[in-house]
Design an enzyme around this catalytic site. Structure first.
Site, short mmCIF file in Angstrom:
data_model
loop_
_atom_site.label_atom_id
_atom_site.label_comp_id
_atom_site.label_asym_id
_atom_site.label_seq_id
_atom_site.Cartn_x
_atom_site.Cartn_y
_atom_site.Cartn_z
N GLU A 767 17.47 0.62 -13.63
CA GLU A 767 17.49 1.17 -12.27
C GLU A 767 17.08 0.03 -11.37
O GLU A 767 15.96 -0.47 -11.50
CB GLU A 767 16.45 2.31 -12.24
CG GLU A 767 16.43 3.11 -10.98
CD GLU A 767 17.71 3.86 -10.82
OE1 GLU A 767 18.41 3.55 -9.86
OE2 GLU A 767 18.01 4.70 -11.68
N CYS A 801 12.64 2.46 -3.69
CA CYS A 801 14.01 2.03 -4.01
C CYS A 801 14.98 2.74 -3.07
O CYS A 801 16.00 2.19 -2.67
CB CYS A 801 14.41 2.38 -5.43
SG CYS A 801 13.08 2.35 -6.59
#
Ligand SMILES: Cc1cc2nc3c(=O)[nH]c(=O)nc-3n(C[C@H](O)[C@H](O)[C@H](O)COP(=O)(O)OP(=O)(O)OC[C@H]3O[C@@H](n4cnc5c(N)ncnc54)[C@H](O)[C@@H]3O)c2cc1C
Length: 1013
Positions: A767, A801
């Site tokens: 990720e 993020c």
């Protein structure tokens, strides 16, 4: 209520309902009858009314009109109502709806279809017609655009014996400038009203104030500051009202602002100047609105009565049922609160209303109650309860007119004195009406609402006048079973994580006290195997503050860990899904039991605010419970597979071996726990490497997992440097896979290391970063955009993020939108994360600060500065980058992710949406994307074309919730599968299939048996 009073009330309610039903509805009542919100037309009308008039450009206005009008059949509505206003609105819509029929067809090119259709009549005509319809609608809700206009319009009503409470429209100010503007409008309204007020507060027009209009941060997080700022303004306004002897009511808003409302109320109540006797008596027009749907309503009424007595004041208190019910229910669910602040059955609110009415009436001359309702039954019951004691009724402008006319007729007929009625009259421009309008439409469109039911011929007279007390008495359970507690949102499978109600001072203050004590605790992180090498861990807020010591593992220690894990994994896998699930759930419970230590560490070690820390712990708990439920679902028993008769086929999932889980510092608990618990759920052993900046939180997490009963060799902590621990782990021959969250560069490095290994090729789940955008078109609501941009870009100091980096705003609305966002930034507080009032804490370390500062330096030379906040004064020993907002020309100017509170904005032309989406796709990142638009076809277009993992519409784009919004990107943003999603845990497993020929032992017995049967 005794039987006699009840009988009297029911008879009156019957008479009122009969009278109202015999009349033709007018105004908003008529509108709501024709366009109920259960119908397509009602929804389309509400969406149009909410958005159209704020859209400055023809292009977007036409798109919205096409979007909302092409579907419903408006002709059915024409003539359905006797109201000229409703028919005028309908006619405009019918006209346009016909013209653009088919334009909404998604299989066609909708833009050209719209062009063709509208072309027949001419765009300006269509637009003008619909705008006119919306203005007609708006005029029926707003009493006047200015206080002068409103007072003039009020004249005939005043002659007829009615009075008014003017509400200067505007609420939830987002900037100090807006708050100042709203305060000014109240000041001048009061000056103007004072000239008309000659008859004392009971008869004169007065004013209602929403405190959210007076401060951009009127919220519990800023309680002290907001109350301190608002009290002088409210005092100034109240003094004007007192001098003129008009009423002054503080409206009730969301439940989590009640404490603030009461702080302000109490401060004024204690102010002798406001209540200085004049002509023998002191001012009695001051008061608050109380919402009966709140569980605190009755004690609040009693408290207000007691406060009035204690201060020797007379007050005017308005009782309402409450206008934010749907918002309250959702907010409590989102926050994972133990329970709702509001009642969950409508009839319970009706009962609470009566109980509160009684308490207010019983307060005697201390309180002059105002009962606001459009419900004939409630009105009749209150009147019966009052037994001649003084009070007034209140209704909203445009509503309940027939009902109160009927009441006046009835009172005259039975020889009762006429109960005074006051009209709540919103004053302001259409622009400021929206929030009010939508609340009214929603509230009255609900099929439980009295206004809706009295119009519905299917609802009998008996049903309408039923006694709520008896009705509730007969109901079991008292709580509405359709509205499950926030804890049970995810059903039997999994308990929702518990939030903390920080708006409640009885929860908040003791918690803050305990966190203060925890500040002196010194923490240690040690590798599960070996001794490690010691290093102090300090706080990013102030590097002089030591949080604990980490002992970093050597390569040899990591090697021993992997070997021990490898040996332990076989038994762990053999335990099966159910047993592993129970251990993970036990760990989740322990996380909740130790939540405060975890909050403390999140604040001290990672620089998080308390709000973020609570969210962090909740997400970690959700991961543990969700992956536990996935282990149970997929790993407890083999999956039978289809095949021919005489054959048994089964698929089984197993752990692969030892996983390395390498996690980042930005979610030091949540991501750490997610990356560790998913491979564990699948039957793997895990070596968990926390980020170098946040090993202490990781250590506590692993300790709790061990306490829960997960064997020490199965989950091991490996704190240390990336090159040593990460390098050794990823190159280790016994490694079965890597799960990683972090930068794209590190992911590439891991990928290369894995590629160079001999032996089996192992899975790599990564990720990584994003260049997250939000697109805002001119149909979006600026206040909503501002709220969502501020949280998306600046919450957690932009170190998520998912955080918003690049805002695309349609050029026609860009200037005011940018100004509002910049104004809201000014209201942010940067500083000590342990202070509840802080919005933006530090960045994680010096390297992060330098990279962000370098980017800002570049922006200073290459972009236009819009707003840059100052770092806190005491920042010298911490790592701070205060929020910054810059305008750039194009997305191609940014060639990497800037992981902090730096927001970029780009303007785009309304007809160039395709190009914006292309530009976003061209970055090759694909993590989150936000869209703010009221147009469904725009949403469909972006959804279809944007290559992003998580798409958020008309909300912020952070805070993905486990299972509700599985999280993860594509392209440069990650490999998938999505964390917290249905495909995640299986990715950590190997699949084994067994096929047994059941005929091999001598014949196909089961086939024969089946045939026999
Ligand atoms: C003069 C005036 C001033 C007002 N000022 C305020 C104010 O300051 N603050 C504010 O919040 N509202 C205010 N309101 C709005 C008011 O709350 C609503 O108009 C009122 O709730 C409608 O109640 P009713 O008796 O007319 O209708 P009813 O149809 O009898 O009641 C509808 C109400 O029941 C409640 N309800 C609906 N479903 C449920 C459920 N499932 N469980 C529990 N309760 C439910 C909700 O409160 C809903 O609004 C004001 C209204 C008026 C007339």
């Amino acid at each position: 209520m005794d039987a006699g009073t009840l009988g009297e009330a029911t008879a009156m309610a019957r008479a009122l309902v009969k009278g109202v039903r015999a009349q033709k509805p007018s105004g908003i009542d008529a509108f709501l009858q024709t366009y109920d919100l259960g119908s397509d037309e009602g929804i389309a009308m509400m969406c149009l009314a909410e958005a159209l008039l704020r859209i400055p450009d023809a292009h977007t206005a036409d798109e919205l009109i096409a979007d909302k009008l092409a579907g419903p059949d408006w002709s059915e509505k024409l003539g359905e109502s006797d109201s000229a206003f409703v028919n005028a609105a309908t006619f405009s819509l019918l006209l346009t709806g016909k013209v653009i029929e088919g334009a909404n067809d998604r299989t066609d090119n909708w833009r050209s279809a719209l062009g063709r259709a509208v072309g027949r009549l001419g765009e300006p005509v269509v637009r003008a017609a619909v705008r006119e319809a919306m203005k007609i609608l708006g005029r029926n809700f707003v009493f006047g655009r200015t206080i002068d206009e409103a007072l003039k319009r009020a004249e005939p009503e005043r002659r007829a014996g009615l009075s008014h409470s003017f509400d200067m429209l505007g609420e939830a100010a987002k900037t100090f400038a807006d708050a100042e503007r709203y305060a000014d409008s109240y000041r001048s309204a009061l000056d103007r009203i004072a000239k008309e007020a000659k008859d004392g507060f009971r008869k004169s027009p007065g004013i209602s104030v929403k405190l959210t209009a007076l401060h951009p941060r009127y919220e519990y997080l800023r309680q002290a500051e907001a109350v301190a700022a608002v009290v002088p303004i409210v005092r100034e306004l109240a003094l004007k009202a007192a001098k003129a002897d008009v009423h002054f009511t503080i409206d009730a808003e969301e439940a989590d602002r009640l404490e603030l409302q009461l702080d302000v109320f109490e401060a004024l109540l204690a102010d002798d100047e406001l209540f200085a006797p004049k002509g023998g008596s002191s001012w009695g027009g001051f008061g608050i609105a109380i919402q009966a749907y709140q569980k605190r309503a009755l004690p609040l009424c009693e408290w207000v009565a007691e406060a009035a007595r204690a201060h020797g004041r007379r007050l005017m208190v308005r009782l309402v049922k409450g206008a934010y019910w749907d918002t309250e229910v959702k907010a409590a669910q989102v926050a994972g609160l133990p329970d709702y602040p509001v009642l969950t059955r409508k009839v319970a609110t009706d009962v609470s209303y009566l109980a509160c009415a009684k308490a207010l009436l019983d307060a005697g001359e201390r309180i002059y109650p105002a009962f606001a309702s459009h419900n004939a039954n409630t009105i009749a019951q209150v009147k019966a309860l009052a037994k001649g004691r003084p009070f007034e009724f209140q209704r909203l402008h445009g509503m309940g007119e027939a009902l109160y006319d009927e009441l006046a007729r009835l009172e005259e007929a039975i020889g009762d004195e006429r109960t005074p009625v006051r009209i709540y009259a919103p004053v302001g421009s259409y622009r400021d009406l929206l929030a009010y309008l939508v609340r009214r439409l929603l509230e009255n469109g609900a099929n439980s609402s009295f206004v809706n039911r009295i119009a519905d011929e299917q609802v009998s007279l008996d049903e309408l006048v039923r006694d709520p007390v008896a009705e509730l008495d007969a109901l079991e359970p008292k709580r509405n079973p359709k509205i499950v507690l926030p804890r049970d949102l995810f059903g039997e499978e999994r308990r929702n994580s518990a939030g903390v109600d920080l708006s409640d001072p009885l929860v908040r203050e003791p918690l803050l006290g305990r966190l203060k004590v925890l500040e002196s605790r010194n923490w240690t992180a040690r590798p599960t195997v070996g001794k490690g090498k010691g290093r102090a861990v300090t706080s990013p807020y102030d590097r002089r503050l030591e949080v604990g010591t980490v002992f970093e593992a050597s390569a040899a220690e990591v090697d021993r860990m992997v070997r021990a894990a490898h040996a332990a994994q076989i038994d762990w896998d053999a335990l099966g899904g159910e047993a592993r699930a129970r251990l993970l759930e036990r760990a989740a419970d322990l996380y909740e039991e130790h939540a405060e230590e975890l909050y403390s560490l999140c604040i001290r070690e990672a620089g998080k605010t308390l709000i973020d820390a609570v969210l962090e712990v909740r997400e970690a708990v959700d991961f543990l419970r969700f992956y536990a439920s996935e282990a149970r679902r997929q790993f407890s028993r083999p999956l039978p597979l289809p095949g021919p008769t005489g054959e048994q086929n089964e698929l089984r999932l197993h752990g692969r071996g030892v996983f390395a889980s390498i996690s980042p510092w930005n979610f030091p608990l949540a991501i750490f726990t997610g990356l560790t618990s998913a491979p564990l759920a699948a039957g793997n052993a895990v070596i968990a490497k926390p980020a170098g900046q946040t090993p202490l939180i990781g250590a506590l997490a692993v300790e709790l997992m061990h306490q829960a009963g997960i064997p020490k060799d199965v989950v091991q902590l490996a704190p240390g440097q990336g090159s040593v621990v990460g390098g050794t782990l990823t190159a280790h021959p016994l490694l079965a896979g890597v799960v990683f969250t972090g930068s794209t560069e590190t992911a590439r490095m891991i990928n290369r290391t894995l590629a160079e290994r001999d032996g089996p090729i192992v899975p790599f789940i990564a990720e990584t970063g994003g260049q997250n955008a939000m697109i805002v078109d001119s149909s979006a609501l600026p206040e909503q955009v501002t709220r969502d941009v501020i949280s998306s870009a600046f919450q957690s100091a932009g170190q998520r993020c998912s955080a918003l980096r690049v805002l695309f705003v349609q050029e026609e609305v860009a200037d005011p939108m940018i100004a509002m966002i910049a104004g809201a930034m000014e209201a942010l507080k940067v500083g000590d994360p342990s202070d509840l009032a802080t919005d933006v804490g530090p960045v994680i370390d010096e390297a992060a600060r330098k990279a962000l500062d370098d980017h800002i330096e570049w922006l200073d030379k290459n972009a236009k500065k819009i707003c840059r906040l100052k770092p806190p004064k005491k920042a010298a020993n911490g790592c701070f980058v205060a929020p910054a907002f810059y305008e750039i020309r194009s997305l191609s100017q940014l060639n990497r992710e800037n992981f902090g509170a730096i927001l970029h904005v780009i303007r785009f032309a309304g007809d160039k949406l395709e190009k914006v989406v292309e530009d976003i796709n061209a970055t090759r990142y694909g993590l989150t994307l936000g869209l703010q638009s009221r147009i469904d076809t725009v949403r469909d277009y972006v959804e279809e074309h944007a290559r992003v993992g998580n798409f958020y519409v008309n909300r912020n784009q952070i805070g993905a919730v486990v299972e509700s919004q599985p999280f993860g990107g594509e392209g440069l943003s990650g490999t998938g599968p999505k964390a917290g999603g249905p495909h995640y845990v299986a990715r950590f497993a190997i699949e084994r299939v067994t096929c047994i020929d059941t005929t091999a032992a001598g014949g196909n017995a089961s086939l024969m048996a089946a045939l026999e049967g």
